[in-house]
Design a protein around this motif. Structure first.
Motif: not given
Length: 823
Positions: A268-272
């Motif tokens: 997952d992308e950071a901060g999603h």
């Protein structure tokens, strides 16, 4: 209410040569939708798409525009934006009832707002409110979708029109749930939300369509690109529609390249945080710690096909001959059905049922299943050749009759449905037949240029079968080859996954199914921890030999993998809800908000902070849609009596809804959800509270489990015991497969009704026995016989196979199902 009709002034219009009655061209125009733009980036076997819809208010007072439109049924909608003048407003994903309240409040306060809602897996509604006179507003949707792949070709399909759907049932007496032309009925309580008005013949092209698709093979060897239904131009790696094309059929691209086995690991992308905004905090249990840190996508290639014996088959062919199948579709459907009959062998039995408002069988064949001899196959094809389109699409009865014929445990039961799928009572059909579909193999052939792919895909998914979409006669032969292979036995069954060095969350893994010749299998799920490790796929070949493939993970980036997995996960939960698990509402809302993917329990809403109008919109216009290419415009229906059994949601007597004047706010009590409403003319858009999911702040307690009781499940359990005893002499491998199939049927029954822990545990053990080499088949067989005998009182006879889908007396006439509530 009396609405004055003001004549156009000279110079404001011009007659169109060869146009239909009432078709004029005006300088200002009278329909709000000006343009639809679609830009797709196809990367390997996935695509990312941005859809831009441009609206303009041609009137002299603020406008609310409604547009009912399609999207790919497997697409994940992940963002929504409204652009007007110098304002750009990002949409927020919220629980659907809350999103509607925010939208209605903004309009009442004079602010611009837009809302996007899903009404079917492939039917959506956008409303844009407080558009000022002469103003242009653009709404943008972003979505990701997987591309189906078979026999060396991937297909990118983008639907462009919602085709008319057959609406069964008796009209409900109170206000409509939506803005469409069909009345809500007891079978389709939201019919008015999925039936947009249709343009009259000869109306000039009302919408400017622009569509482009850029193709990135992503390491695969691309050999050819084919467009099926539209004229296109190719510039480098981009394919574009030629100017002048209309929104009256699906856009289809076929990309020929070689697939390869792979395991992609996408953290997952950071901060999603999805797109849920503050609402996500109100839904418990949605942290990434419980849902993983990334998504895996596994592609498995089938082994080489080897000759071998297969189980004899019982094949029931259901052919839709209703009025919507007229023209080339009826010709293609007859050809498809005849091809299926011609491929049967002397070891098979079959039945052919054609249906519209009634069910018919070939006159020269005995009722029920008959041997697939040369003479019987010839008589069936002869019957098929004489069929013409007529009547309405009453789908439930022929499916019940077809499933009733497939009860022999010694034979493989196959149900093949050939139709355009244009019915509105999808949820009623799934609720009535969901448990029984799991007991047979269901294949669907959707024939139309604007096919109801979402419903046909759900049917095939519940029956672990194949869904083929045929948009032209040229495509028919290729599609039928796929169906023939699916009717045959799979190459590898009982697939399971074993992870090594990768913490896979088992509950998130999508359906494994079986491996068929020429059809790569794609499986996805969520994992915790670092994006590294391997997965081995295990199964059994048709000869009973172990089979496995090991794939090492390759790290990848992007958001498409998570969105596509989340859409598939939500669809499974929604299908379980449709078959009776109503306690899943809160889980569906939570998953949708957590992953930022639209579903039928949530909605995107964009609300401007600036006040631009006083008192809200004065006009409301429902955008009409094109009649699908190849369809004939039906005559306007006669007025419907209160007890009319059906409605065909097509022609509105006018091109668009005539706007009214001021509207009065009323406080109308509602037993389900007292949301604010506006009173309007009969047939106008009303009942904004059609959908109500639980509030994010206070979810209702789930209903108590429904206990198994003799009057609901005894017929099915008795039939299972009878079939079990009749199958006792099957050979070893067939006994193992039979127990596994029985386990899936019992599991579906327990899941549908709830309760009976012993039966649930037995079902799980039976389902696993096919892939477990240590399973004691004889012991399992005796234990199953003993438990079924105990539950049924030892009766191994009786009528065969009650449907197990009865939901009690509340499903009688006039009852409104709670699934995606209409009010």
């Amino acid at each position: 209410m009396t609405v004055p009709i003001t004549p156009l002034k000279p110079g404001e219009y011009a007659p169109l040569p060869d146009a239909g009655l009432g078709a004029l061209r005006t300088g200002k125009g009278n329909l709000p939708l000006e343009s639809v733009g679609v830009e797709a980036l196809i990367t390997g076997l996935t695509s990312g798409v941005e859809v831009a819809q441009g609206f303009r208010n041609p009137h002299e007072v603020p406008l609310e525009a409604t547009y009912i439109f399609p999207l790919p049924d497997r697409a994940a909608v992940t963002s929504f934006r409204m652009e007007a003048a110098d304002r750009v407003v990002e949409g927020v994903l919220k629980e659907r009832g809350q999103a509607r309240r925010d939208y209605d409040r903004a309009l009442a306060e004079g602010r611009r707002a837009a809302i996007a809602e899903e009404d079917r897996p492939d039917v959506f509604t956008i409303r844009v409110g407080n558009v000022l006179p002469g103003e242009r507003v653009t709404v943008r949707l972003t979505l990701s979708q997987p591309l189906p792949y078979e026999d060396g070709a991937a297909t990118f399909r983008f639907p462009l029109v919602v085709a008319p759907r057959y609406i069964p049932g008796a009209p409900l007496p109170d206000r409509s749930a939506g803005d469409g032309v069909a009345p809500d009925t007891d079978a389709v309580p939201d019919a008015s939300r999925i039936t947009p008005p249709v343009l009259l013949p000869g109306f000039p092209n009302p919408v400017r369509l622009e569509l482009g698709a850029r193709v990135d093979p992503a390491g695969l060897e691309l050999t050819a690109i084919r467009s099926s239904l539209h004229e296109v131009d190719q510039e480098g790696d981009t394919v574009r529609l030629r100017p002048g094309e209309r929104l009256d059929r699906d856009f289809v691209l076929r990309l020929e390249f070689a697939a390869s086995a792979a395991l992609a690991l996408v953290p997952d992308e950071a901060g999603h945080e999805g797109a849920a905004g503050d609402d996500a905090e109100a839904v418990p249990g949605e942290g990434d710690a419980e849902d993983g840190d990334g998504t895996f996508t596994l592609t498995v290639l089938p082994p080489p096909e080897e000759a071998g014996e297969r189980r004899p088959r019982d094949v029931v062919l259901l052919l839709d001959r209703s009025g919507s199948m007229a023209g080339w579709k009826m010709v293609a459907a007859r050809r498809a059905a005849a091809r299926i009959v011609d491929t049967l062998t002397s070891a098979d039995r079959f039945a052919v049922l054609s249906f519209d408002s009634v069910v018919e069988r070939p006159e020269r064949l005995d009722p029920g299943l008959v041997p697939a001899s040369d003479r019987n196959r010839y008589r069936a094809v002869e019957h098929l050749a004489r069929l013409e389109a007529r009547g309405g699409t009453e789908l439930l009865q022929p499916m019940e009759e077809g499933l009733g014929l497939l009860a022999d445990p010694a034979r493989e039961g196959v149900l093949v449905l050939v139709t355009d799928g244009q019915v509105g009572n999808e949820d009623q059909i799934l609720e009535r037949l969901g448990a029984r579909l799991a007991a047979v193999r269901v294949h669907t052939v959707g024939i139309d240029r604007a096919v109801n792919a979402g419903f046909l895909g759900r049917l095939a998914g519940l029956g672990a079968g194949r869904c083929e979409l045929v948009e032209s006669e040229d495509r028919l032969d290729e599609a039928m080859e796929h169906i023939h292979r699916r009717i045959g036995s799979p190459l590898v069954t009982g697939l399971t996954l074993k992870a090594e060095g990768l913490d896979v969350l088992p509950a998130t893994v999508t359906h494994l199914g079986s491996l068929y010749s020429g059809v790569p299998l794609t499986v996805s799920g969520r994992f915790r921890g670092p994006a590294s490790g391997a997965i081995t796929v295990h199964g059994l070949t048709a000869e009973g030999r172990p089979w496995e493939r090991r794939l090492t993970g390759t790290p990848a980036t992007g958001t498409a993998a998570r969105a596509i997995w989340a859409r598939a996960h939500l669809r499974r939960l929604e299908d379980r809800y449709a078959t009776g698990e109503h306690g899943l509402e809160h889980e569906i809302v939570a998953a949708s908000l957590r992953h930022g993917v639209l579903c039928r329990f949530t909605a995107f809403v964009a609300v401007d902070t600036r006040v631009v109008a006083e008192g809200g919109p004065r006009h409301r216009v429902v955008q009409p849609v094109e009649m699908p290419s190849g369809w004939d415009m039906p005559a306007p229906p006669a007025p419907m009596a209160a007890a009319a059994p059906m409605a065909f949601a097509t022609a509105a007597p006018a091109i668009f809804r005539v706007p009214g004047g001021d509207e009065e706010e009323l406080d109308v009590p509602d037993l389900l959800d007292p949301l604010p409403r506006t009173t309007q003319r009969p047939g106008a858009a009303r009942g904004r509270s059609f959908f109500r999911a639980p509030s994010p702040k206070a979810a209702p307690a789930p209903p108590p489990p429904v206990r198994l009781s003799p009057d609901t499940v005894m017929p099915q359990l008795t039939a299972e015991l009878t079939r079990l005893r009749a199958a006792a002499d099957l050979p070893g491998l067939e006994r193992r497969r039979y127990l596994a199939d029985l386990g899936s049927r019992l599991a579906a029954l327990v899941s549908y009704l709830g309760g009976e822990d012993r039966l649930a545990a037995l079902a799980a053990e039976l389902s696993a026995c096919e892939t477990s080499p240590d399973a004691d088949v004889d012991a399992l067989w005796h234990r199953t016989d003993a438990l079924l005998a105990e539950l049924t009182g030892g009766h191994g006879g009786g009528h065969g196979g009650g449907h197990g889908g009865s939901a009690g007396p509340e499903h009688g006439r006039g009852f409104r199902p709670s699934f995606w509530k209409r009010s």
